[in-house]
Design a protein around this motif. Structure first.
Motif, mmCIF file in Angstrom:
data_model
loop_
_atom_site.group_PDB
_atom_site.id
_atom_site.type_symbol
_atom_site.label_atom_id
_atom_site.label_comp_id
_atom_site.label_asym_id
_atom_site.label_seq_id
_atom_site.Cartn_x
_atom_site.Cartn_y
_atom_site.Cartn_z
ATOM 1 N N ASP A 37 0.830 -1.216 0.000
ATOM 2 C CA ASP A 37 0.000 0.000 0.000
ATOM 3 C C ASP A 37 0.859 1.259 0.000
ATOM 4 O O ASP A 37 0.610 2.222 0.751
ATOM 5 N N LYS A 38 1.896 1.213 -0.812
ATOM 6 C CA LYS A 38 2.802 2.343 -1.041
ATOM 7 C C LYS A 38 3.638 2.700 0.176
ATOM 8 O O LYS A 38 4.216 3.797 0.246
ATOM 9 N N ARG A 39 3.746 1.775 1.139
ATOM 10 C CA ARG A 39 4.665 2.019 2.258
ATOM 11 C C ARG A 39 6.116 1.825 1.817
ATOM 12 O O ARG A 39 7.031 2.266 2.501
ATOM 13 N N VAL A 40 6.305 1.141 0.689
ATOM 14 C CA VAL A 40 7.631 1.005 0.078
ATOM 15 C C VAL A 40 7.548 1.607 -1.317
ATOM 16 O O VAL A 40 6.634 1.297 -2.089
ATOM 17 N N HIS A 41 8.482 2.479 -1.636
ATOM 18 C CA HIS A 41 8.506 3.129 -2.950
ATOM 19 C C HIS A 41 9.933 3.153 -3.473
ATOM 20 O O HIS A 41 10.828 3.712 -2.831
ATOM 21 N N TYR A 42 10.117 2.548 -4.660
ATOM 22 C CA TYR A 42 11.422 2.615 -5.331
ATOM 23 C C TYR A 42 11.280 3.442 -6.597
ATOM 24 O O TYR A 42 10.386 3.196 -7.413
ATOM 25 N N LYS A 43 12.144 4.422 -6.752
ATOM 26 C CA LYS A 43 12.153 5.269 -7.946
ATOM 27 C C LYS A 43 13.493 5.083 -8.647
ATOM 28 O O LYS A 43 14.558 5.384 -8.084
ATOM 29 N N LYS A 44 13.441 4.582 -9.856
ATOM 30 C CA LYS A 44 14.668 4.215 -10.564
ATOM 31 C C LYS A 44 15.510 5.432 -10.927
ATOM 32 O O LYS A 44 16.743 5.397 -10.819
ATOM 33 N N SER A 45 14.877 6.519 -11.376
ATOM 34 C CA SER A 45 15.645 7.682 -11.846
ATOM 35 C C SER A 45 16.514 8.268 -10.747
ATOM 36 O O SER A 45 17.597 8.785 -10.999
ATOM 37 N N THR A 46 16.038 8.200 -9.520
ATOM 38 C CA THR A 46 16.833 8.693 -8.387
ATOM 39 C C THR A 46 17.532 7.559 -7.642
ATOM 40 O O THR A 46 18.333 7.818 -6.742
ATOM 41 N N HIS A 47 17.210 6.329 -8.021
ATOM 42 C CA HIS A 47 17.775 5.136 -7.381
ATOM 43 C C HIS A 47 17.572 5.218 -5.875
ATOM 44 O O HIS A 47 18.504 5.083 -5.072
ATOM 45 N N ARG A 48 16.304 5.454 -5.506
ATOM 46 C CA ARG A 48 15.984 5.692 -4.101
ATOM 47 C C ARG A 48 14.800 4.818 -3.687
ATOM 48 O O ARG A 48 13.835 4.667 -4.444
ATOM 49 N N ILE A 49 14.907 4.291 -2.455
ATOM 50 C CA ILE A 49 13.809 3.535 -1.862
ATOM 51 C C ILE A 49 13.357 4.271 -0.612
ATOM 52 O O ILE A 49 14.168 4.572 0.278
ATOM 53 N N ASP A 50 12.058 4.573 -0.562
ATOM 54 C CA ASP A 50 11.460 5.178 0.628
ATOM 55 C C ASP A 50 10.622 4.118 1.331
ATOM 56 O O ASP A 50 9.772 3.467 0.701
ATOM 57 N N ILE A 51 10.858 3.962 2.633
ATOM 58 C CA ILE A 51 10.148 2.963 3.428
ATOM 59 C C ILE A 51 9.519 3.662 4.621
ATOM 60 O O ILE A 51 10.186 4.435 5.328
ATOM 61 N N LYS A 52 8.250 3.416 4.843
ATOM 62 C CA LYS A 52 7.543 4.063 5.955
ATOM 63 C C LYS A 52 6.696 3.034 6.686
ATOM 64 O O LYS A 52 5.963 2.266 6.069
ATOM 65 N N ASN A 53 6.827 3.070 8.022
ATOM 66 C CA ASN A 53 5.992 2.244 8.892
ATOM 67 C C ASN A 53 6.101 0.758 8.523
ATOM 68 O O ASN A 53 5.131 0.014 8.542
ATOM 69 N N LEU A 54 7.313 0.352 8.170
ATOM 70 C CA LEU A 54 7.556 -1.043 7.818
ATOM 71 C C LEU A 54 9.021 -1.332 8.070
ATOM 72 O O LEU A 54 9.892 -0.505 7.761
ATOM 73 N N ASN A 55 9.319 -2.471 8.674
ATOM 74 C CA ASN A 55 10.691 -2.814 9.018
ATOM 75 C C ASN A 55 11.334 -3.585 7.880
ATOM 76 O O ASN A 55 10.670 -4.326 7.153
ATOM 77 N N VAL A 56 12.669 -3.450 7.753
ATOM 78 C CA VAL A 56 13.335 -4.012 6.594
ATOM 79 C C VAL A 56 14.652 -4.666 6.990
ATOM 80 O O VAL A 56 15.353 -4.211 7.895
ATOM 81 N N ASP A 57 14.938 -5.770 6.290
ATOM 82 C CA ASP A 57 16.236 -6.423 6.397
ATOM 83 C C ASP A 57 17.082 -5.911 5.250
ATOM 84 O O ASP A 57 16.840 -6.243 4.079
ATOM 85 N N LEU A 58 18.073 -5.095 5.579
ATOM 86 C CA LEU A 58 18.855 -4.426 4.544
ATOM 87 C C LEU A 58 19.644 -5.425 3.699
ATOM 88 O O LEU A 58 19.766 -5.268 2.485
ATOM 89 N N VAL A 59 20.198 -6.440 4.320
ATOM 90 C CA VAL A 59 20.976 -7.433 3.562
ATOM 91 C C VAL A 59 20.100 -8.117 2.530
ATOM 92 O O VAL A 59 20.471 -8.282 1.364
ATOM 93 N N ALA A 60 18.909 -8.516 2.925
ATOM 94 C CA ALA A 60 18.007 -9.178 1.978
ATOM 95 C C ALA A 60 17.565 -8.223 0.879
ATOM 96 O O ALA A 60 17.391 -8.620 -0.277
ATOM 97 N N LEU A 61 17.427 -6.932 1.248
ATOM 98 C CA LEU A 61 16.967 -5.955 0.270
ATOM 99 C C LEU A 61 17.979 -5.761 -0.846
ATOM 100 O O LEU A 61 17.624 -5.637 -2.018
ATOM 101 N N ILE A 62 19.254 -5.729 -0.470
ATOM 102 C CA ILE A 62 20.268 -5.458 -1.499
ATOM 103 C C ILE A 62 20.993 -6.729 -1.924
ATOM 104 O O ILE A 62 21.984 -6.673 -2.632
#
Length: 831
Positions: free
Chosen positions: A533-558
């Protein structure tokens, strides 16, 4: 009688003479050597002609007639259906009727008739003939040659006769009226229209017409099997179909032979397209199965012009060529007297071409496409573009609007920014294309269904796991999922779906989010990917991921980025740094949980990581450069420390952590404690139990070692973590309000065992406690009135054993460790 003959010599005039049904007016008869007869008007009743009379018979009758008459002159003979004029002498013949006219000089010998026909007109046929005729009476042979004129066509002819067999040959000069000539042959209308209506020319020329005929019962029957001829058409138009533009030719030769017409076209063009090498013929001209046969050849793109030519014959090929060139052969076999039709189309691709198979783009390099009997057959149609290469084979059933095809893929390679995402090689991929009402494509091997309606195409992927064997990064499709993609121009895509995972990238309230709902938009210049529900947003042009109100495993993400980097180092200079920004989000990196309220992470092109997070106002930093990992936390609260170290035996207080090294080899670091309480973990509980059972130690409860916990003023631990399996405590130093704990040891996480040597030193004065403490071997009395006793912790991590120890190396630990702790603490805690 004498008087009658005398009168004949003088000449007799009779106004009217009627004999039976014959009537003569203005009759004049005179006898010279033979009779001379003239009559102004003659009425002749019906005459039964003897059709079986042969030419020798007719010669005998002429001889008999000439034996009596010297000349006959009848300018007006009225027959039942026409009138004519007749005049003849033994050397001259003149006949002029409503339908024909003959003017000829002739000599009739015993064996031969020679005639010089100066004029022979067949008026209804508009045919004029002149020439010389020689007839050999005994041999019954005739030779006749001369000139003719037929509806403006002037030419020469040769005719010979032997018995009843006739051979003729003629040619002409250029003329302009072919229709009037062809109409004399009384052809079937379907055949006639082809010669005189569907073909228009500026001029015509009969180059030759030759054949045999048979004289039978007074009529001439042409033997069409022997007939052959050539007519030259100049500046001609050929109208194959009313709805089509004509084929233009500078000239063509129309030949008749073997019962058919053959068109030899010179420089044919259709709508400006060269049709060089094309052929046209009409076979079995005199039979019921008269067929028009077309062979249209061209080297030209299969564009709208050629499509209209094929469609005119009700052949709806679902092909549209956008670029490139082809070699086209269109063959038609069409009954002109029956409803028979048969068509064949062969398309041979000569160069790289873009072809639309009912809106599905095919980048063709070579191959053959055929049409026959309602089927379109694709033979080794080689396809190649930036993504895929292989051969396409299969069948299109036109009446069902369906294609059953097999793509024999040499390779399919889907990449983004020169990084391969999907690779498949040497595989056969069957698929179907249904274009009845809209365009439907199904590829069962990948669970793909595509529907194009109007300008919109929807692609449904029912099982993403089917793609997994061919993905370079298979991690994101661990258990598959599904997706739906929508596009109107195949440049901008909207997508949504669900990913199913068995490892955790995102988690919430301690639960792993293995079901990842996602949506987004891919355009030519950018990609926006949303999840949860848009709590995670990846934008390719800026190569940016925005995460809100959700926990993340950075190793798994990258993790996928790591894998791709290991496979290829090309074009790293073009790779942007990945930025991850989290709010109200906790961050986990391998074994480290960071209870960060917000954080910023940068992952560079080498997958080196820099991260900084805020934890209840405190700062946590970590980084990875190559294989070296570092983490530092400055004066964080106990809750953040618990999550970071998976240890909740320290409460309240503030904690500073610094750890660095290669996690797969050795990491070293320090933990500094400022205030707080230590309690509630197994080692502490078991140590407290030991103190309670040993009278000599029971008095230590009062200095601060009790069920309420051990109150800490300051502390420090130096640790080494070896291969993530073993934690070595180089030193443990904890100073409480009334006691100091020091120690060394190790924990084996793989074996789940512990071995620690601890020394507890109280700073109370000796005189106040010595009376109540028996002097035993595991207690050391210090010069500063302190008391130190040794403990050994060993065994299972689940329930370690705590025992007293009298080893000198243990009892002297506090002094050594205190000195080292004082020196190093200031180095990691700024003033």
């Amino acid at each position: 009688m004498f008087i009658f003959f005398a009168l004949l010599f003088i000449g007799i005039h009779i106004n009217t003479l009627k004999i039976a049904d014959y009537k003569l007016e203005g009759l004049y008869i005179k006898l010279d050597k033979k009779l001379i007869v003239k009559a102004e008007h003659v009425i002749v009743p019906t005459i039964e002609s003897d059709a079986s009379a042969t030419l020798p018979d007719m010669i005998k009758r002429i001889r008999y007639l000439f034996s009596f008459f010297q000349s006959v002159e009848l300018p007006n003979i009225q027959l039942p259906k026409q009138t004519l004029s007749l005049a003849f002498t033994p050397e001259h013949l003149y006949i002029n009727s409503d339908s024909y006219k003959v003017v000829s000089d002739f000599t009739l010998g015993e064996d031969q008739l020679n005639a010089q026909i100066s004029q022979l007109d067949l008026k209804e046929q508009n045919l004029t003939i002149n020439g010389d005729l020689v007839y050999h009476i005994k041999e019954d042979t005739l030779v006749w040659n001369g000139r003719f004129s037929l509806y403006g066509a002037d030419g020469v002819f040769d005719l010979s006769k032997v018995g009843d067999n006739i051979h003729f040959k003629l040619d002409s000069q250029s003329f302009t009226d072919l229709k009037s000539i062809i109409d004399q042959f009384h052809l079937e209308e379907s055949v006639r229209s082809w010669v005189v209506e569907k073909i228009k020319a500026r001029s015509y020329q009969l180059l030759t017409l030759e054949g045999d005929a048979l004289l039978k019962d007074g009529s001439v029957a042409v033997d069409f099997k022997t007939l052959k001829g050539d007519i030259l058409f100049s500046e001609a138009e050929i109208h194959f179909k009313e709805e089509l533009s004509p084929v233009l030719v500078s000239s063509f030769l129309l030949s008749y032979r073997d019962g058919g017409l053959f068109f030899d076209l010179k420089d044919p063009t259709y709508e400006g397209i060269s049709l060089e090498g094309s052929e046209v013929s009409i076979s079995h001209l005199m039979a019921i199965n008269t067929n028009l046969k077309l062979k249209i050849r061209t080297n030209h793109p299969y564009d709208a012009t050629l499509q209209n030519l094929v469609k005119a014959y009700n052949i709806q090929l679902p092909l549209d060529q956008k670029s490139g060139n082809i070699k086209l052969l269109f063959m038609a076999d069409i009954g002109l007297k029956t409803s028979y039709e048969d068509f064949y189309v062969n398309v041979d691709f000569l160069e790289a071409s873009d072809l639309l198979l009912y809106k599905v783009n095919l980048p063709i390099t070579k191959g053959v496409v055929e049409y026959k009997k309602g089927l379109v057959l694709l033979h080794k149609v080689a396809l190649k573009d930036e993504v895929y290469e292989g051969d396409l084979n299969g069948t299109i059933t036109l009446d069902k609007h369906r294609a059953d095809l097999i793509f024999d893929a040499k390779e399919i390679n889907i990449a983004d920014n020169n990084k391969t995402l999907f690779r498949l090689s040497q595989k056969q991929i069957p698929f179907t294309l249904d274009y009845d009402k809209n365009v439907k494509v199904e590829i069962p091997k990948f669970g793909l269904k595509s529907v194009t309606e109007g300008n919109q195409t929807q692609i449904h992927l029912s099982n993403l796991k089917l793609f997994q064997p061919y993905l370079v990064d298979q991690d994101w499709l661990q258990q598959g999922g599904d997706a739906q993609i929508t596009t109107e121009d195949f440049e901008t895509y909207l997508f949504k779906g669900v990913l199913k995972r068995d490892t955790c990238v995102f988690y919430e309230s301690g639960a792993c989010k293995i079901r990842v709902p996602f949506e987004g938009k891919k355009s030519k210049d950018d990609l926006n990917f949303y999840a949860f529900d848009k709590r995670v947003h990846y934008k390719k042009s800026t190569h940016r991921i925005d995460i809100k109100n959700l926990n993340v495993d950075l190793v798994a993400l990258i993790k996928g980025e790591d894998k791709k980097e290991q496979k290829s180092d090309t074009n790293k200079g073009d790779q942007k740094t990945l930025v991850i920004v989290g709010k109200e989000s906790y961050l986990r990196y391998e074994d480290y949980n960071l209870l960060t309220q917000s954080y910023d992470v940068e992952v560079d092109k080498h997958n080196d990581v820099k991260a900084i997070g805020s934890t209840f106002g405190d700062i946590v930093k970590f980084s990875k450069k190559g294989t070296i990992f570092s983490i530092s936390a400055l004066r964080i609260q106990d809750e953040a420390l618990h999550a970071l170290l998976h240890f909740d035996g320290l409460e309240k207080g503030r904690y500073t952590l610094k750890l660095t090294g290669d996690p797969d080899k050795t990491m070293q670091g320090k933990i500094i404690v400022e205030g707080g309480v230590m309690k509630g973990f197994k080692i502490y509980n078991n140590t407290l139990a030991l103190i309670n059972t040993v009278p000599a130690l029971a008095s230590l409860q009062n200095p601060g070692y009790s069920t309420e916990g051990f109150r800490i003023e300051e502390g420090m631990a130096e640790v080494s973590v070896v291969k993530k399996n073993k934690i070595i405590f180089d030193s443990i130093y904890i100073r409480g309000t009334s006691a100091t704990i020091a120690g060394v040891g190790e924990i084996d996480l793989e074996a789940k065992t512990i071995h620690l040597n601890l020394a507890i030193r109280t700073i109370r004065e000796l005189g106040k406690v010595v009376g109540s403490i028996p002097l035993v071997g595991y207690i050391l009395l210090g010069d500063d009135k302190s008391i130190t006793f040794g403990l050994q912790v060993s065994g299972s991590l689940e329930d370690p054993q705590v025992n007293t120890s009298a080893g000198e190396e243990i009892l002297t630990l506090p002094l050594k460790i205190i000195q080292r702790a004082i020196k190093s603490t200031g180095k990691i805690i700024p003033e």
